[in-house]
Design a protein around this motif. Structure first.
Motif, mmCIF file in Angstrom:
data_model
loop_
_atom_site.group_PDB
_atom_site.id
_atom_site.type_symbol
_atom_site.label_atom_id
_atom_site.label_comp_id
_atom_site.label_asym_id
_atom_site.label_seq_id
_atom_site.Cartn_x
_atom_site.Cartn_y
_atom_site.Cartn_z
ATOM 1 N N LEU A 154 -13.636 -1.846 -14.607
ATOM 2 C CA LEU A 154 -13.033 -2.919 -13.816
ATOM 3 C C LEU A 154 -13.505 -4.280 -14.309
ATOM 4 C CD1 LEU A 154 -13.086 -1.524 -10.158
ATOM 5 C CD2 LEU A 154 -11.236 -1.467 -11.835
ATOM 6 N N ASP A 155 -14.764 -4.364 -14.751
ATOM 7 C CA ASP A 155 -15.271 -5.635 -15.270
ATOM 8 C C ASP A 155 -14.531 -6.032 -16.552
ATOM 9 O OD1 ASP A 155 -17.111 -5.998 -13.238
ATOM 10 O OD2 ASP A 155 -18.707 -4.936 -14.303
ATOM 11 N N GLU A 156 -14.227 -5.044 -17.395
ATOM 12 C CA GLU A 156 -13.472 -5.330 -18.616
ATOM 13 C C GLU A 156 -12.044 -5.756 -18.275
ATOM 14 O OE1 GLU A 156 -15.305 -2.458 -22.063
ATOM 15 O OE2 GLU A 156 -14.268 -1.488 -20.411
ATOM 16 N N LEU A 157 -11.473 -5.114 -17.268
ATOM 17 C CA LEU A 157 -10.143 -5.518 -16.824
ATOM 18 C C LEU A 157 -10.149 -6.936 -16.281
ATOM 19 C CD1 LEU A 157 -8.606 -2.404 -15.013
ATOM 20 C CD2 LEU A 157 -7.771 -3.528 -17.070
ATOM 21 N N ALA A 158 -11.211 -7.286 -15.562
ATOM 22 C CA ALA A 158 -11.318 -8.638 -15.000
ATOM 23 C C ALA A 158 -11.322 -9.679 -16.100
ATOM 24 C CB ALA A 158 -12.570 -8.761 -14.144
ATOM 25 N N SER A 159 -11.985 -9.379 -17.218
ATOM 26 C CA SER A 159 -12.023 -10.340 -18.323
ATOM 27 C C SER A 159 -10.656 -10.496 -18.964
ATOM 28 C CB SER A 159 -13.045 -9.895 -19.379
ATOM 29 O OG SER A 159 -12.613 -8.714 -20.038
ATOM 30 N N ILE A 160 -9.808 -9.471 -18.835
ATOM 31 C CA ILE A 160 -8.442 -9.553 -19.371
ATOM 32 C C ILE A 160 -7.541 -10.334 -18.418
ATOM 33 C CG2 ILE A 160 -6.379 -8.215 -19.968
ATOM 34 C CD1 ILE A 160 -8.248 -5.965 -20.878
ATOM 35 N N LEU A 213 0.830 -1.206 0.000
ATOM 36 C CA LEU A 213 0.000 0.000 0.000
ATOM 37 C C LEU A 213 0.865 1.258 0.000
ATOM 38 C CD1 LEU A 213 -2.823 -0.999 2.539
ATOM 39 C CD2 LEU A 213 -2.772 -1.291 0.053
ATOM 40 N N LYS A 214 1.969 1.217 0.726
ATOM 41 C CA LYS A 214 2.863 2.375 0.800
ATOM 42 C C LYS A 214 3.577 2.613 -0.523
ATOM 43 C CE LYS A 214 6.834 4.190 3.388
ATOM 44 N NZ LYS A 214 7.796 3.939 4.496
ATOM 45 N N VAL A 215 4.089 1.536 -1.132
ATOM 46 C CA VAL A 215 4.869 1.667 -2.360
ATOM 47 C C VAL A 215 4.001 2.089 -3.542
ATOM 48 C CG1 VAL A 215 6.170 0.338 -4.085
ATOM 49 C CG2 VAL A 215 6.682 0.058 -1.665
ATOM 50 N N THR A 216 2.789 1.539 -3.621
ATOM 51 C CA THR A 216 1.938 1.797 -4.790
ATOM 52 C C THR A 216 1.009 2.988 -4.621
ATOM 53 O OG1 THR A 216 0.233 0.267 -3.977
ATOM 54 C CG2 THR A 216 1.967 -0.644 -5.407
ATOM 55 N N GLY A 217 0.773 3.404 -3.374
ATOM 56 C CA GLY A 217 -0.116 4.535 -3.129
ATOM 57 C C GLY A 217 -1.591 4.185 -3.218
ATOM 58 N N LYS A 233 -0.461 -2.171 -13.876
ATOM 59 C CA LYS A 233 -1.319 -2.323 -15.053
ATOM 60 C C LYS A 233 -2.726 -1.826 -14.773
ATOM 61 C CE LYS A 233 1.145 -6.209 -17.156
ATOM 62 N NZ LYS A 233 1.114 -7.668 -17.453
ATOM 63 N N ILE A 234 -3.247 -2.153 -13.598
ATOM 64 C CA ILE A 234 -4.602 -1.706 -13.247
ATOM 65 C C ILE A 234 -4.658 -0.185 -13.206
ATOM 66 C CG2 ILE A 234 -6.364 -1.693 -11.449
ATOM 67 C CD1 ILE A 234 -5.406 -4.510 -10.655
ATOM 68 N N LYS A 235 -3.672 0.433 -12.593
ATOM 69 C CA LYS A 235 -3.643 1.901 -12.494
ATOM 70 C C LYS A 235 -3.533 2.544 -13.874
ATOM 71 C CE LYS A 235 -1.050 3.652 -9.166
ATOM 72 N NZ LYS A 235 0.125 3.850 -8.283
ATOM 73 N N ASN A 236 -2.806 1.905 -14.785
ATOM 74 C CA ASN A 236 -2.637 2.461 -16.132
ATOM 75 C C ASN A 236 -3.896 2.312 -16.976
ATOM 76 O OD1 ASN A 236 0.002 3.273 -15.675
ATOM 77 N ND2 ASN A 236 0.887 1.379 -16.487
ATOM 78 N N PHE A 237 -4.645 1.216 -16.747
ATOM 79 C CA PHE A 237 -5.783 0.908 -17.610
ATOM 80 C C PHE A 237 -7.125 1.380 -17.074
ATOM 81 C CE2 PHE A 237 -3.287 -3.008 -19.197
ATOM 82 C CZ PHE A 237 -2.704 -2.254 -20.200
ATOM 83 N N LYS A 238 -7.238 1.568 -15.761
ATOM 84 C CA LYS A 238 -8.560 1.728 -15.157
ATOM 85 C C LYS A 238 -9.295 2.992 -15.613
ATOM 86 C CE LYS A 238 -7.029 3.801 -10.753
ATOM 87 N NZ LYS A 238 -7.799 5.048 -10.832
ATOM 88 N N ASP A 239 -8.576 3.993 -16.127
ATOM 89 C CA ASP A 239 -9.250 5.200 -16.620
ATOM 90 C C ASP A 239 -9.801 5.014 -18.025
ATOM 91 O OD1 ASP A 239 -8.737 6.583 -14.281
ATOM 92 O OD2 ASP A 239 -6.810 7.370 -15.004
ATOM 93 N N ASP A 240 -9.350 3.956 -18.714
ATOM 94 C CA ASP A 240 -9.764 3.732 -20.101
ATOM 95 C C ASP A 240 -10.801 2.623 -20.236
ATOM 96 O OD1 ASP A 240 -7.913 5.670 -21.076
ATOM 97 O OD2 ASP A 240 -6.312 4.194 -20.898
ATOM 98 N N VAL A 241 -10.773 1.650 -19.339
ATOM 99 C CA VAL A 241 -11.737 0.549 -19.394
ATOM 100 C C VAL A 241 -12.293 0.310 -17.994
ATOM 101 C CG1 VAL A 241 -10.598 -0.563 -21.350
ATOM 102 C CG2 VAL A 241 -9.942 -1.197 -19.028
#
Length: 209
Positions: free
Chosen positions: A71-77, A13-17, A61-69
């Motif tokens: 969470l459900d779409e990310l889950a399918s990936i 949590l500290k390293v990733t914010g 990867k989640i932080k980079n993608f979450k503004d474009d797709v």
């Protein structure tokens, strides 16, 4: 899994914010596998750890993608329906799943196979890592494959290490549930230990490209 390969929840949590809430929301959404939440005893009671490389890569990867797709779409990936994965021989090469020597070795054992499910592809991926290390022979690679085929399903989706040791020229392969520590007698040598979970994630990334 050795301590240096793990990261505590507090440090993560500290390293990733990210927040505690985000972490467990992503877990509920299956963006982070249940198997990555490793419980270990500590002087304060019980603490949660994660495989360091995998969790840091996933959070990034989640932080980079979450503004474009979503969470459900990310889950399918990140968590595709692996039961539906079937590749033909030609797909092995086009998806760059494994090297040709590894595929040839697999076909030597399974001559009639022309289509391959996820577990079969995973076994090839793990064997490929052993062969590419330069530390194992073709015979030992076949031993690794045989061990996986006979025992991997017993772990019911839990991550394990694939371990190869050698004593007086004789190799022994076995699977160990993560977390673990391996100690071998002085006359035996730990040849290689491969994290099957890392291979799962590597294979999934290739199949979703």
């Amino acid at each position: 899994m050795e301590e240096e390969n793990l990261i505590s929840k507090k440090e993560l949590l500290k390293v990733t914010g990210i927040s505690y809430g985000q972490l467990y929301r992503w877990k509920r959404k299956k963006l982070i596998p249940e198997e990555w939440f490793i419980k270990r005893s500590s002087f304060t009671g019980q603490e949660t750890f994660f495989p360091r490389k995998e969790i840091l890569d996933r959070v990034e990867k989640i932080k980079n993608f979450k503004d474009d797709v979503s969470l459900d779409e990310l889950a399918s990936i990140f968590s595709p329906n692996l039961s539906k994965v079937i590749l033909k021989e030609s797909d092995i090469s086009s998806h760059n799943i494994v090297s040709q020597p590894t595929f040839t070795l697999y076909k030597d054992v399974h001559k009639e196979s022309s289509e391959f499910n996820f577990n079969e592809l995973l076994f090839m991926t793990i064997v490929d890592r052993f062969l590419k290390s330069g530390k194992v022979s073709l015979g030992e690679a076949k031993l690794v494959l045989d061990t996986l085929e006979k025992n991997y399903e017993k772990f019911y989706g839990r991550y394990c290490d694939v371990v190869l040791i050698r004593k007086l020229g004789v190799a022994v392969c076995f699977l160990m549930l993560i977390p673990n520590e391996v100690y071998v007698e002085t006359e035996a040598m730990l040849v290689l230990k491969i994290n099957a979970g890392e291979c799962v994630e590597q294979l999934k990334s290739k199949l979703t490209l």
